[in-house]
Design a protein around this motif. Structure first.
Motif, PDB file in Angstrom:
ATOM      1  N   LEU A 300       0.822  -1.203   0.000  1.00 45.17           N
ATOM      2  CA  LEU A 300       0.000   0.000   0.000  1.00 45.17           C
ATOM      3  C   LEU A 300       0.861   1.261   0.000  1.00 45.17           C
ATOM      4  CD1 LEU A 300      -2.918  -0.661   2.517  1.00 45.17           C
ATOM      5  CD2 LEU A 300      -3.153  -0.068   0.112  1.00 45.17           C
ATOM      6  N   ARG A 308      -5.046   3.142  -3.612  1.00 42.82           N
ATOM      7  CA  ARG A 308      -5.021   2.293  -2.413  1.00 42.82           C
ATOM      8  C   ARG A 308      -6.382   1.699  -2.078  1.00 42.82           C
ATOM      9  NH1 ARG A 308      -0.887   5.693   1.590  1.00 42.82           N
ATOM     10  NH2 ARG A 308       0.837   5.780   0.069  1.00 42.82           N
ATOM     11  N   SER A 320      -6.914  -0.067   5.547  1.00 42.43           N
ATOM     12  CA  SER A 320      -5.645  -0.709   5.906  1.00 42.43           C
ATOM     13  C   SER A 320      -5.642  -1.032   7.391  1.00 42.43           C
ATOM     14  CB  SER A 320      -4.467   0.210   5.572  1.00 42.43           C
ATOM     15  OG  SER A 320      -4.398   1.266   6.494  1.00 42.43           O
TER      16      SER A 320
END
Length: 419
Positions: A300, A308, A320
């Protein structure tokens, strides 16, 4: 405007003032000054620094440095397939993800938005026998003493190309190795301290009371450690806690276990038997758990921001692991966020749960706490629905809070003070 010099590139007016973008008199901070770096003092109401430091620890080759590099912008830690790749701790400041900051910035038409931050410290890998000097031994342990919380990375992925220091992936055994070394180190420190207390004599009655409190706390903790339990599991009075604070016991620090999984398992980590093992062990130790893929975070970090989200969706997740990791750390340490917002800047500030308005003002500068008069306060949802401080005031959503007000999560505050 009459000012007094307080810190390099920082000044504050000598008369009563509001801290807000629409005010005529401003606390001035340089562009490079970071709110968390700026404040290094410790508050009397708690034992955690506002310059929040989280130490990333674990056995060699569990993904510590890969994770560090991924979450810290311009991280410089090496990542390689051999133990002790990281020798000196690498340190990096990470912005705390918070969508509220940008919403407030847009509403206030701020020239800049400044997030809160957390300092990650990548510490060298630990091995069995570290408390007796194996591996990097006491050097590793001394680095842990300097952090506020421990993020213990546990390998939960299989990969024949990456050597495991003990020959196989076994999370419970890995956790036990580190915990035992921390326990051994604390036992050694406690024994030395108790010997010193036996030889010394308190000079006055107040010192004697503190000394007795320290002895009592050390005896309780020593027994827990001998039973294989961390110091943080021991019930102590506030006076006993204060008496042993200077020892910075390793097992007193709050711990979050970071289960590092493979990219293919990031969407459903609960199906990973190693993760289940970590969750069970964490429950026994009253610690938090976050599942993360250091490899995914690494990939990422190399993608443009606009790509992303699509990448995460392709893996079956919405965000994330960094956001989860920071939220868990904030929750574990009992932290809250409040905001100041105006035309010049919208800024997020980190405080401890239970802090009053003057203490929260003191996070910005000690003079704000000393000269505190009152705080104009609006809840986040009310501020957003109103669209401005002025509109919130007209709708009766803005409150005048005094010295006893306990700041709530997401409060937008404007301080009135006089020094």
């Amino acid at each position: 405007m009459a000012c007094c010099q307080l810190l390099p590139s920082m000044a504050i007016p000598l008369k009563s003032s509001f801290l807000n973008g629409s005010s005529h008199q401003w606390l001035r901070l340089s562009e490079s000054t970071h709110p968390v770096v700026l404040i290094k003092r410790r508050f009397s109401v708690a034992k955690i620094s506002m310059s929040l430091r989280a130490g990333i620890v674990g056995l060699p080759n569990v993904g510590k440095s890969t994770l560090f590099n991924a979450v810290v912008e311009n991280g410089k830690a090496q990542a390689a397939n051999f133990p002790f790749c990281t020798i000196e701790p690498n340190v990096g400041i990470v912005a705390v993800p918070d969508t509220r900051l940008h919403v407030l910035s847009d509403i206030s038409k701020s020239k800049r938005a400044s997030p809160a931050s957390i300092e990650f410290v990548d510490i060298a890998g630990l091995v069995k026998g570290a408390s007796q000097g194996e591996g990097l031994g006491n050097k590793f342990l001394s680095h842990i003493r300097e952090v506020d919380s421990i993020l213990q990375v546990v390998r939960c992925f299989e990969d024949n190309d990456i050597v495991h220091v003990n020959g196989k992936v076994e999370p419970k055994a890995d956790i036990d190795v580190i915990n035992l070394e921390l326990i051994f180190s604390d036992l050694d420190q406690i024994e030395k301290r108790m010997e010193k207390l036996k030889k010394g004599r308190a000079k006055d009655s107040q010192a004697k009371v503190k000394e007795e409190a320290e002895k009592s706390a050390l005896e309780k903790i020593q027994q827990a450690l001998l039973d294989g339990k961390p110091a943080r599991s021991v019930s102590l009075s506030e006076f006993e806690k204060d008496a042993i604070t200077q020892l910075c016991l390793l097992t007193m620090k709050p711990v979050i276990f970071v289960a590092n999984v493979a990219e293919s398992e990031v969407a459903e980590p609960e199906n990973n038997p190693h993760v289940k093992e970590v969750i069970k062990k964490a429950a026994e130790l009253n610690s938090g758990v976050v599942t993360i893929s250091a490899q995914v975070e690494s990939e990422l970090s190399e993608l443009p921001l606009e790509e992303r989200t699509e990448y995460l969706k392709s893996l079956g997740v919405n965000e994330s692991g960094l956001g989860n990791l920071i939220r868990e750390t904030y929750g574990l340490l009992g932290l809250r966020t409040y905001f100041t917002s105006g035309e010049k800047e919208t800024k997020a500030w980190t405080i401890l749960t239970g802090m009053t308005a003057p203490q929260a003002a003191g996070v910005i500068h000690s003079d704000f706490e000393k000269g505190f008069i009152r705080a104009e306060t609006v809840a986040y949802d009310d501020f957003v629905s109103a669209g401005s401080f002025a509109a919130a005031r007209e709708k009766g959503l803005l409150r005048l809070e005094g010295k006893d007000y306990v700041v709530q999560e997401g409060d937008i505050m404007l301080f009135r003070f006089n020094v």
